[in-house]
Design a protein around this motif. Structure first.
Motif, PDB file in Angstrom:
ATOM      1  N   UNK A  56       0.839  -1.199   0.000  1.00 28.92           N
ATOM      2  CA  UNK A  56       0.000   0.000   0.000  1.00 28.92           C
ATOM      3  C   UNK A  56       0.878   1.254   0.000  1.00 28.92           C
ATOM      4  N   UNK A  57       1.957   1.217   0.791  1.00 31.05           N
ATOM      5  CA  UNK A  57       2.917   2.321   0.842  1.00 31.05           C
ATOM      6  C   UNK A  57       4.313   1.730   0.710  1.00 31.05           C
ATOM      7  N   UNK A  58       5.136   2.329  -0.135  1.00 37.79           N
ATOM      8  CA  UNK A  58       6.517   1.893  -0.264  1.00 37.79           C
ATOM      9  C   UNK A  58       7.427   3.053   0.140  1.00 37.79           C
ATOM     10  N   UNK A  59       8.014   3.012   1.339  1.00 35.20           N
ATOM     11  CA  UNK A  59       8.820   4.133   1.826  1.00 35.20           C
ATOM     12  C   UNK A  59      10.194   4.171   1.157  1.00 35.20           C
ATOM     13  N   UNK A  60      10.812   5.328   1.204  1.00 32.29           N
ATOM     14  CA  UNK A  60      12.178   5.491   0.724  1.00 32.29           C
ATOM     15  C   UNK A  60      13.112   5.090   1.869  1.00 32.29           C
ATOM     16  N   UNK A  61      13.895   4.035   1.669  1.00 30.17           N
ATOM     17  CA  UNK A  61      14.677   3.441   2.761  1.00 30.17           C
ATOM     18  C   UNK A  61      15.618   4.443   3.423  1.00 30.17           C
ATOM     19  N   UNK A  62      16.313   5.277   2.614  1.00 31.15           N
ATOM     20  CA  UNK A  62      17.271   6.218   3.197  1.00 31.15           C
ATOM     21  C   UNK A  62      16.577   7.247   4.077  1.00 31.15           C
ATOM     22  N   UNK A  63      15.391   7.701   3.653  1.00 28.87           N
ATOM     23  CA  UNK A  63      14.659   8.678   4.460  1.00 28.87           C
ATOM     24  C   UNK A  63      14.241   8.053   5.790  1.00 28.87           C
ATOM     25  N   UNK A  64      13.778   6.803   5.740  1.00 29.68           N
ATOM     26  CA  UNK A  64      13.315   6.142   6.959  1.00 29.68           C
ATOM     27  C   UNK A  64      14.465   5.939   7.923  1.00 29.68           C
ATOM     28  N   UNK A  65      15.627   5.510   7.436  1.00 28.26           N
ATOM     29  CA  UNK A  65      16.783   5.308   8.309  1.00 28.26           C
ATOM     30  C   UNK A  65      17.158   6.602   9.020  1.00 28.26           C
ATOM     31  N   UNK A  66      17.121   7.719   8.294  1.00 26.42           N
ATOM     32  CA  UNK A  66      17.451   9.009   8.910  1.00 26.42           C
ATOM     33  C   UNK A  66      16.413   9.401   9.959  1.00 26.42           C
ATOM     34  N   UNK A  67      15.126   9.183   9.660  1.00 24.77           N
ATOM     35  CA  UNK A  67      14.076   9.543  10.613  1.00 24.77           C
ATOM     36  C   UNK A  67      14.111   8.661  11.856  1.00 24.77           C
ATOM     37  N   UNK A  68      14.481   7.384  11.698  1.00 28.98           N
ATOM     38  CA  UNK A  68      14.646   6.517  12.867  1.00 28.98           C
ATOM     39  C   UNK A  68      15.715   7.105  13.800  1.00 28.98           C
ATOM     40  N   UNK A  69      16.819   7.557  13.219  1.00 27.14           N
ATOM     41  CA  UNK A  69      17.879   8.172  14.027  1.00 27.14           C
ATOM     42  C   UNK A  69      17.379   9.448  14.702  1.00 27.14           C
ATOM     43  N   UNK A  70      16.548  10.216  13.988  1.00 31.42           N
ATOM     44  CA  UNK A  70      16.010  11.451  14.573  1.00 31.42           C
ATOM     45  C   UNK A  70      15.133  11.147  15.786  1.00 31.42           C
ATOM     46  N   UNK A  71      14.350  10.065  15.739  1.00 34.20           N
ATOM     47  CA  UNK A  71      13.504   9.728  16.892  1.00 34.20           C
ATOM     48  C   UNK A  71      14.350   9.423  18.125  1.00 34.20           C
ATOM     49  N   UNK A  72      15.525   8.827  17.912  1.00 35.60           N
ATOM     50  CA  UNK A  72      16.415   8.528  19.050  1.00 35.60           C
ATOM     51  C   UNK A  72      16.926   9.825  19.664  1.00 35.60           C
TER      52      UNK A  72
END
Length: 395
Positions: free
Chosen positions: A219-235
């Protein structure tokens, strides 16, 4: 207690900026009778593993490393190299090497890929095989399974997997995902009571379960590099929130956090960086408002349920990265989602239980230090780690 948690933060800091991104390569095998054409594709980051100084290897170095670790056999007879292996053009950020093998017979062919497993035991190779009949077969090669028997290559690497295999995949995703464990440490630090911890874990679970299902079902295909960066931002954000609540100065920290992200958006408009400017501006506005609100709410437990649900949405896309790169059998999709999600829950509950249990044990042994001191040290570590990963993944 402070020694235990500080040591944990120090160990997490040793992980590279791409901690979430797993080690992987891609191989394409074209079987044409007794000839087998092989193309090995891998990211630059994987190629650097074979050099001692971390620099990209030149073409002869890369070929010299791969040549003895790939091959084909026909029964007990090894196939010979029909041409000299050569490096060919690849997409930006990738390397490609081609091989051609001539076999004495087209029967009982066995394909072998053994590269990188001695460097990274958790490395995976995603192999796509085109059979003489024109069919495409996909397999996943690991350190435990480095060969493919053509007679048995009739489906994806997950088709023969059972429910417990999917559960194990989810558990290992948490245990090998240093960034996810860092985030869980931040949730434990911010939760003063068991009820608060229950709220944040519930929100996180709801969030990642939703986006994991959306991503895997297409249904949704995320951009892997963007997600990795946002995961780091949540930390980094969970660390900043701990400091903001402890210092009772959310305004200043909200201003700095939002300002840095907006400044990164300005740099991106100037051609510096990878993340889209609108994504950075949106992240800056969200972060600033989140820190301001959390710093002024007397009982922020229910607020954090909503916020960690948002964080969970981001991490859920990160969880899906393991599955999106594999051929997912449609008939087992529901079983895979339930099993993988259950494994993720078992993994994160194990991490949270160990951290919370260690705190209780140290408290009973009277080895604890004042909570403000512990939170400040560990939260500062999380901010440093999250910022390091975020910057590394953004540029």
């Amino acid at each position: 207690m402070i020694r235990f948690l500080a040591l944990l933060v120090a160990l997490l800091a040793l992980a590279p900026a791409g901690a979430h991104t797993r080690s992987e390569s891609h191989t394409s095998w074209l079987v044409d009778g007794s000839s087998v054409h092989l193309t090995v594709s891998l990211p630059d980051a994987e190629a650097r593993r074979i050099t001692h100084d971390g620099r990209p290897p030149n073409d002869p170095q890369l070929i010299s490393y791969l040549a003895p670790k790939v091959g084909v056999a026909s029964g007990d007879a090894p196939c010979t190299s029909a041409i000299k292996p050569r490096a060919v053009a690849a997409a930006s950020g990738y390397r490609r090497v081609e091989f051609l093998f001539a076999c004495p017979s087209a029967k009982a062919l066995v394909l072998r890929f053994a590269a990188f497993f001695e460097l990274v035991p958790t490395h995976v190779d995603l192999a796509q095989i085109q059979t003489p009949s024109g069919d495409f077969v996909e397999q996943v090669l690991t350190s435990d399974q480095q060969t493919i028997e053509m007679d048995g290559a009739n489906g994806s690497g997950l088709e023969s997997a059972g429910f417990l295999t999917f559960v194990k995949m989810g558990v290992m995703h948490i245990f090998t995902g240093v960034d996810h464990m860092s985030f869980l440490l931040g949730l434990v630090l911010i939760s003063r009571r068991f009820r608060d911890l229950a709220f944040v874990i519930t929100g996180f679970t709801l969030g990642h379960s939703l986006t994991l299902a959306l991503a895997v079902t297409g249904v949704i295909r995320p951009h892997a590099e963007f997600i990795d960066a946002l995961v780091a931002l949540t930390i980094a954000l969970i660390g900043v929130e701990n400091i903001a609540v402890q210092a009772r100065r959310p305004g200043l920290l909200a201003l700095w956090t939002g300002g840095v992200l907006v400044a990164m958006a300005a740099l991106r408009l100037g051609g510096i960086g990878l993340l889209p400017p609108l994504l950075l501006i949106g992240a800056g506005l969200f972060s600033a408002n989140y820190l301001m609100v959390s710093g002024h709410v007397r009982d922020a437990g229910r607020l954090r349920l909503v916020v960690t649900l948002i964080f969970g949405l981001i991490h859920g896309f990160g969880f899906a990265a393991d599955l999106l790169n594999e051929a997912i059998p449609r008939a087992q999709l529901a079983e895979l989602l339930v099993g993988f999600n259950l494994g993720v829950e078992i993994g994160q509950l194990t991490v949270v239980s160990v951290l919370s249990g260690s705190v209780v044990l140290l408290r009973r042994m009277k080895l604890t230090l004042p909570r403000p001191m512990v939170v400040d040290v560990c939260a500062a570590g999380l901010v440093a780690i999250g910022t390091y990963w975020f910057v590394g993944r953004s540029f």
